[in-house]
Design an enzyme around this catalytic site. Structure first.
Site, PDB file in Angstrom:
ATOM      1  N   GLU A 488       0.833  -1.212   0.000  1.00  0.00           N
ATOM      2  CA  GLU A 488       0.000   0.000   0.000  1.00  0.00           C
ATOM      3  C   GLU A 488       0.868   1.263   0.000  1.00  0.00           C
ATOM      4  O   GLU A 488       0.510   2.283  -0.585  1.00  0.00           O
ATOM      5  CB  GLU A 488      -0.956   0.006   1.199  1.00  0.00           C
ATOM      6  CG  GLU A 488      -1.972  -1.138   1.204  1.00  0.00           C
ATOM      7  CD  GLU A 488      -2.738  -1.309  -0.099  1.00  0.00           C
ATOM      8  OE1 GLU A 488      -2.902  -0.322  -0.851  1.00  0.00           O
ATOM      9  OE2 GLU A 488      -3.158  -2.452  -0.396  1.00  0.00           O
ATOM     10  N   TYR A 625     -12.226  -3.108 -10.451  1.00  0.00           N
ATOM     11  CA  TYR A 625     -11.463  -4.120 -11.201  1.00  0.00           C
ATOM     12  C   TYR A 625     -12.295  -4.917 -12.200  1.00  0.00           C
ATOM     13  O   TYR A 625     -11.856  -5.968 -12.657  1.00  0.00           O
ATOM     14  CB  TYR A 625     -10.772  -5.082 -10.230  1.00  0.00           C
ATOM     15  CG  TYR A 625      -9.517  -4.502  -9.637  1.00  0.00           C
ATOM     16  CD1 TYR A 625      -8.280  -4.694 -10.236  1.00  0.00           C
ATOM     17  CD2 TYR A 625      -9.562  -3.721  -8.483  1.00  0.00           C
ATOM     18  CE1 TYR A 625      -7.123  -4.140  -9.710  1.00  0.00           C
ATOM     19  CE2 TYR A 625      -8.408  -3.166  -7.944  1.00  0.00           C
ATOM     20  CZ  TYR A 625      -7.189  -3.384  -8.567  1.00  0.00           C
ATOM     21  OH  TYR A 625      -6.052  -2.827  -8.043  1.00  0.00           O
TER      22      TYR A 625
END
Length: 707
Positions: A488, A625
């Site tokens: 991240e 996605y």
């Protein structure tokens, strides 16, 4: 009169509408959402009308006012949406549900503005076009393409149909996500007999007791229980990897794969609707299927994505078959009755035992070496070495949504601040969604600079879901949780270290989706770098370093079950593409038939007949996605190849590492969406990417060569 005046007062004092330096996360309440969002949309509507009235095909008269409108909406809606992810409540949900259609309606009105579309086309056809910077050209091209994908060229009735689809899709995704969160929350298994949870490590028992306390068993302790198991990642993974009680593993596994697939939280019909509407949308835009719409703005084509997945699948299959054989052999040698018919709830358990015996590594015994404060220090030191930045605590400078949230300032080598970020590390099952993510709070922008500065600085938030501190111990992390934080942080670096001043392509904005995982996956490689890992791995109590032989075993274990883990990602990516290219809603095959068909090629042990993992597949049904899950593998090729530049330069050569790091910063992290990702990669690497480094890192290169 009074009520309308007080309404105006409410709006004037609404924290969402203030001119803030950092979002007022601490004071925004669900009751601010409806009036705040409605007032905002009203203002933006009139800004948009004014823009369309005074439009000229020039940067100051078109792009700058447009950026201001788009940014304002993304910042304010971003605050509300972020709070829903980290501090969910039924009041907040219902406020978002009420205002979402109005927000989508405005976005469509903006995305389908003919005057704006025509002005961008006029810029592209003007004699000035050749004088524009590459970043500005990319903005113009992408705005034209986005407008077409937003339905700008559809006739009236078709456009109305398109807009209805968009509204409905937004609503369905929201509902999908809520069902997953509620279904996760709804499962809890209370255990009072210690024998039932034999094998669970101390951290997992501590977490299970903490779960029990939060559900009203105030005397629960790690030692004596009672314990509550949930489907939240830290709890679920601990049971699958360590519980000796096979029937407990089975129960938890079956609940996990049937999440949100029955009763009032069933996502099956929602998925059907989403796929049907996405296909309708694609046809309206003259595409054959939704995958073509999705990939119109990505690096890959459908054929190229499928080709890469098939190449990786072939390289992974035999290794994955061997993985299962090894597990069967090993479990039998340990006297396991299930040795001959290992099934899904045995795989992780026996993999952990095999890993422990093969590499003598016990994930749980490693936790004390990975305390969150040490991990963060080492991560920041690495960022300093590679990219020449300083990161310091700035707690208290910006309001936060929970006491556990940290705030940091990023400075360049001259000591000037260049960015800020929030970090929310721990799992909070009652209010925070699963997973880990990075998102933007503010993007870097010249147009939106404040207080006489030349640019507005980027601000990010990084959210994880790791094991919280238990008692007086810090959060002790598994190696996987360490990798997740590095991952991240890679996203955050690309957002924060951008040098791009055009706000519409700064940071991760405007980067093709299948390239956006490059920096995040790149950062994970450093978890295996000796100096970096040894900098992290200090015992939280004694301060002793991780023994050298354990480090070598961790590196050796990196390729453990690489074939199986690779196939797992390929299954997700393939079923996603299949559902968005060939699936016929309400046709002969169900979504589960498609998943089973894909699984024949991507899973050595076929899924259970009742496997409904699709009902929890938020990435493609509630995240960005859709027809894009292959991006993880696509970007993994890029990131492994990028890391191999450091290997080529010599990982032990500090000067070479710094020089390569500087180059990585100036290209992949700095250029944002202002240059095509393939060109950015070539600028960094000196050539186009190849999958060799990825297969080598995974120990699959020789397999690929023979395939």
């Amino acid at each position: 009169m009074a009520s309308s005046a007080s309404l105006q007062d409410d709006v004037a004092s609404n924290p969402l509408l203030q001119d803030f330096e950092f979002p007022p996360f601490d004071v925004v309440q669900p009751n601010h959402v409806r009036p705040g969002i409605r007032a905002l949309l009203k203002n933006l509507e009139s800004d948009l009308e004014e823009l369309e009235r005074n439009l000229e095909p020039s940067w100051p008269k078109l792009v700058e006012p447009l950026e201001k409108i788009m940014d304002r909406l993304s910042v304010v809606w971003g605050i509300v949406n972020h709070l829903k992810s980290v501090k969910d409540s039924s009041e907040l949900r219902s406020a978002i549900e009420d205002t979402q259609p109005e927000k989508v309606k405005f976005q469509l009105r903006l995305g389908q503005s003919k005057p704006i579309y025509n002005a961008f086309k006029a810029i592209r056809e003007s004699p000035e076009w050749e004088t524009l910077s590459e970043a500005r050209k990319r903005i113009v091209e992408s705005q034209i393409k986005e407008a077409i994908l937003n339905g700008v060229s559809l006739e009236d009735d078709k456009r109305e149909h398109f807009n209805r689809i968009e509204q409905e899709l937004e609503k369905l995704s929201q509902k999908f996500d809520e069902n997953v969160l509620d279904a996760t929350k709804r499962f809890e298994k209370l255990i009072t007999d210690k024998k039932e949870i034999e094998g669970l490590p101390a951290t997992a028992l501590g977490l299970a007791a903490q779960n029990a306390v939060s559900r009203g068993h105030e005397n629960a302790t790690a030692e004596n229980g009672p314990w509550v198991i949930t489907l939240d990642a830290p709890s679920y993974i601990a049971v699958m990897q360590h519980a000796r009680n096979r029937s407990l593993r089975e129960e938890v596994y079956r609940s996990y794969i049937s999440l949100a697939s029955s009763g009032d939280l069933d996502n099956t019909e929602i998925i059907e609707q989403i796929l049907k509407l996405r296909l309708e949308k694609a046809k309206l835009l003259n595409y054959d299927n939704y995958a073509e719409v999705s990939l119109a703005t990505k690096m890959a084509t459908v054929d190229k994505a499928e080709e890469l997945l098939e190449k990786l699948r072939r390289a992974s299959w035999d290794a994955a078959v061997q993985d299962i054989e090894d597990l069967k052999k090993f479990s039998k040698s340990q006297g396991a009755s299930e040795g001959d018919n290992l099934t899904h709830w045995d795989i992780n358990f026996w993999s952990e035992r095999l890993r422990e015996s093969k590499y003598d590594i016990n994930e749980e015994e490693l936790r004390p070496f990975f305390s969150l404060p040490k991990v963060i220090d080492a991560l920041f030191n690495l960022a300093k070495t590679l990219f020449g930045i300083e990161i310091e605590s700035a707690d208290g400078l910006a309001p936060v949504w929970n006491d556990d949230v940290r705030f940091f300032r990023v400075k360049d080598s001259s000591g000037s601040p260049i960015a800020y970020f929030y970090f929310d590390p721990y799992s909070r099952p009652s209010e925070k969604r699963q997973g880990a993510w990075m998102d933007e709070v503010f993007a870097r922008s010249r147009v939106l600079s404040r207080n006489g500065t030349s640019t507005r600085l980027p601000v990010a938030h990084m959210v994880c879901n790791q094991t919280p501190p238990v008692g007086n111990k810090p959060s002790l992390m598994t190696f996987l949780e360490v990798e997740t934080v590095f991952h991240e942080f890679g996203h955050a670096l690309q957002h924060m270290l951008t040098k791009q001043d055009e706000g519409l392509v700064a940071g991760t904005r405007g980067i093709e989706w299948d390239a956006v995982e490059l920096p995040s996956q790149f950062m994970e490689n450093w978890c295996y770098h000796r100096e970096t890992l040894m900098g992290i791995a200090k015992h939280f109590e004694t301060g002793e370093s991780l023994p050298e032989e354990v480090y070598l075993k961790l590196v050796a274990a990196r390729t453990f079950r690489a074939g199986s883990l690779s196939l797992r990602q390929i299954r997700f990516a393939s079923v996603d593409l299949e559902l968005h290219t060939k699936y016929v809603p309400e046709g002969q095959e169900s979504i589960y038939d498609v998943d089973r068909r894909v699984s024949e090629r991507t899973q050595v042990i076929p899924p259970l007949p009742e496997d409904r993992f699709l009902c929890g597949f938020s990435h493609i049904f509630a995240g960005g996605y859709a027809a894009g899950y292959y991006s993880y593998k696509w970007a993994e090729v890029l990131s492994a190849d990028a890391f191999s530049a450091f290997e080529d330069a010599g990982l032990d050569n500090n000067k070479a590492v710094q020089e390569t790091g500087h180059k990585f910063r100036e290209t992949i992290l700095a250029l944002g969406g202002g240059k095509a990702p393939l060109e950015v990669f070539v600028q960094f690497r000196g050539r186009e990417p190849t999958p060799d480094a990825l297969l080598r890192h995974n120990g699959l290169l020789s397999v690929a060569a023979s395939a």
